[in-house]
Design an enzyme around this catalytic site. Structure first.
Site, PDB file in Angstrom:
ATOM      1  N   ARG A 128     -14.576 -26.070   2.601  1.00 19.76           N
ATOM      2  CA  ARG A 128     -13.724 -27.174   3.397  1.00 19.76           C
ATOM      3  C   ARG A 128     -14.736 -28.356   3.893  1.00 19.76           C
ATOM      4  O   ARG A 128     -16.008 -28.004   3.895  1.00 19.76           O
ATOM      5  CB  ARG A 128     -13.088 -26.648   4.989  1.00 19.76           C
ATOM      6  N   LYS A 193     -18.810 -14.819   9.331  1.00 19.32           N
ATOM      7  CA  LYS A 193     -17.674 -15.309   8.393  1.00 19.32           C
ATOM      8  C   LYS A 193     -17.814 -14.546   6.887  1.00 19.32           C
ATOM      9  O   LYS A 193     -18.814 -14.204   6.274  1.00 19.32           O
ATOM     10  CB  LYS A 193     -18.003 -16.904   7.689  1.00 19.32           C
ATOM     11  N   ARG A 329     -17.965 -21.525  22.788  1.00 17.30           N
ATOM     12  CA  ARG A 329     -18.766 -21.854  23.635  1.00 17.30           C
ATOM     13  C   ARG A 329     -19.508 -20.744  24.394  1.00 17.30           C
ATOM     14  O   ARG A 329     -18.568 -20.013  24.913  1.00 17.30           O
ATOM     15  CB  ARG A 329     -18.573 -22.985  24.801  1.00 17.30           C
TER      16      ARG A 329
HETATM   17  C1  BTN Z   1     -14.155 -22.656   3.395  1.00 16.20           C
HETATM   18  O1  BTN Z   1     -15.105 -23.775   3.502  1.00 16.20           O
HETATM   19  O2  BTN Z   1     -14.038 -21.815   4.384  1.00 16.20           O
HETATM   20  C2  BTN Z   1     -13.171 -22.681   2.276  1.00 16.20           C
HETATM   21  C3  BTN Z   1     -13.747 -21.951   1.258  1.00 16.20           C
HETATM   22  C4  BTN Z   1     -12.975 -21.785  -0.012  1.00 16.20           C
HETATM   23  C5  BTN Z   1     -13.701 -21.196  -1.374  1.00 16.20           C
HETATM   24  C6  BTN Z   1     -12.811 -20.857  -2.332  1.00 16.20           C
HETATM   25  S1  BTN Z   1     -13.493 -19.755  -3.557  1.00 16.20           S
HETATM   26  C7  BTN Z   1     -12.161 -19.874  -4.760  1.00 16.20           C
HETATM   27  C8  BTN Z   1     -11.559 -21.535  -4.326  1.00 16.20           C
HETATM   28  N1  BTN Z   1     -12.266 -22.372  -5.358  1.00 16.20           N
HETATM   29  C9  BTN Z   1     -13.038 -23.386  -4.624  1.00 16.20           C
HETATM   30  O3  BTN Z   1     -13.997 -24.054  -5.294  1.00 16.20           O
HETATM   31  N2  BTN Z   1     -12.943 -23.125  -3.471  1.00 16.20           N
HETATM   32  C10 BTN Z   1     -11.968 -22.146  -3.170  1.00 16.20           C
END
Ligand code: BTN
Length: 332
Positions: A128, A193, A329
């Site tokens: 993201r 995460k 926080r």
């Molecule tokens: C995040 O940043 O939390 C989202 C991550 C999403 C990763 C997945 S892996 C499969 C798909 N292909 C990508 O390039 N990204 C998503």
């Protein structure tokens, strides 16, 4: 194998998958090539980030073994109801990004809604907010699936939250407990995460939209990659303290997502409210939200509204946020 050069590398990997030592001679015999060629191919596996131990007199060993994704094993685990909506299942070795590959294929008409793409490795995995998603070879799950929504972009609010719920259901069906959701779409265990969701869209604002739903799940993060991750993280094998079956997990994800999507398409996020409340790790916590426009907002997280927007309570009242990045926080 896309980047590691020829199907023979997959055969070599399959031979080494058990984590036991295999002599160069026996490998050469099985593949019908010279020991020098085996040595070269082992080098290519190392370039993929795999930890191959070389010991004189014993040969080669893949530290910890490996489980490769197998299309047939995933397909056979899918119930008929899932097969009915599955258009195609692709398992790749190395791609840039499964999301990007699927978006491109939808655009040029070589994929249809209902297509699922999995890869062993992504060289340009997307996270993201333009971040990179660490995607080492054969350790984790990188899955993208395409779905068509007929009622335009506005009807997709809350889709990433519903996807998070579907992923947790898949994990629970696989015996994994203790995973929660951090708005908008982080899969977390405790404060670490475990995975994330990235949804990308292709289509008209008000007409039919193809959504590519990308799911990244940390299953077994190699130590070398772990050092590059700049936030608290965990992988599934650490969480459950046992080996994970990536093929079974991939199948469970496909089943769960394809069961959630028609429900979401019909009724939006509203029907998922109770499930969100069960899994919401932020509710009742004091949080800071970096809103989409860069502002930092402080308040108390109070669940989500019927569209999946975060309810943030602060001195000025209630604010609804449709996008942003939340941190909890801690009191001093
Ligand atoms: C995040 O940043 O939390 C989202 C991550 C999403 C990763 C997945 S892996 C499969 C798909 N292909 C990508 O390039 N990204 C998503």
């Amino acid at each position: 194998m896309v980047a590691a050069g020829g199907g023979e590398d997959r055969v070599l990997l399959a031979l080494l998958a058990d984590g036991a030592f295999h002599s160069g001679e026996s490998l050469a015999l099985r593949l019908g090539i010279s020991r020098a060629a085996i040595w070269k191919r082992i080098g290519r596996l190392e370039e993929l980030g795999l930890a191959v131990e070389r010991r004189s007199g014993r040969g080669y060993r893949l530290d910890g073994g490996i489980e490769l994704l197998e299309r047939d094993r995933i397909l056979v685990a899918l119930p008929q109801a899932t097969r009915d909506v599955l258009h195609r299942l692709e398992v790749h070795d190395v791609v840039g990004s499964t999301n990007e590959l699927l978006l491109r294929a939808l655009r040029n008409g070589t994929a249809s809604p209902g297509t699922v793409v999995l890869a062993e490795q992504q060289t340009a995995g997307r996270g993201r907010r333009g971040r990179r998603w660490m995607s080492p070879f054969a350790g984790n799950i990188y899955l993208s699936l395409a779905w068509r929504f007929e009622r335009g972009v506005a009807a997709l609010e809350g889709l990433s939250l519903a996807t998070g719920i579907a992923v947790v259901h898949a994990l629970e069906c696989s015996g994994v407990t203790g995973v929660g959701l951090k708005w908008p779409n982080d899969l977390v265990a405790g404060e670490a995460k475990l995975g994330g969701i990235l949804i990308e869209l292709e289509g008209e604002l008000s007409g039919p939209v193809d959504a590519v739903i990308g799911i990244g799940l940390n299953v077994r993060m190699p130590r070398a990659t772990a050092a590059l991750i700049d936030q608290p993280w965990i992988d599934l094998e650490t969480l459950v303290a046992r080996r994970a079956d990536r093929n079974a997990l991939a199948a469970a994800l496909v089943v769960s997502c394809f069961s959630m999507l028609p429900r979401f398409a019909a009724g939006g996020f509203g029907a998922f409210g109770d499930e969100w409340r069960r899994l919401d790790v932020l509710a009742g916590h004091d949080v800071t939200v970096m809103a989409g426009d860069g502002r930092a907002l402080h308040g108390r997280a109070d669940g989500v509204d019927p569209n999946g927007a975060l309810r943030l309570l602060h001195a000025q009242g209630l604010q609804l946020l449709v996008s942003g990045e939340v941190s909890v926080r801690r009191s001093a």
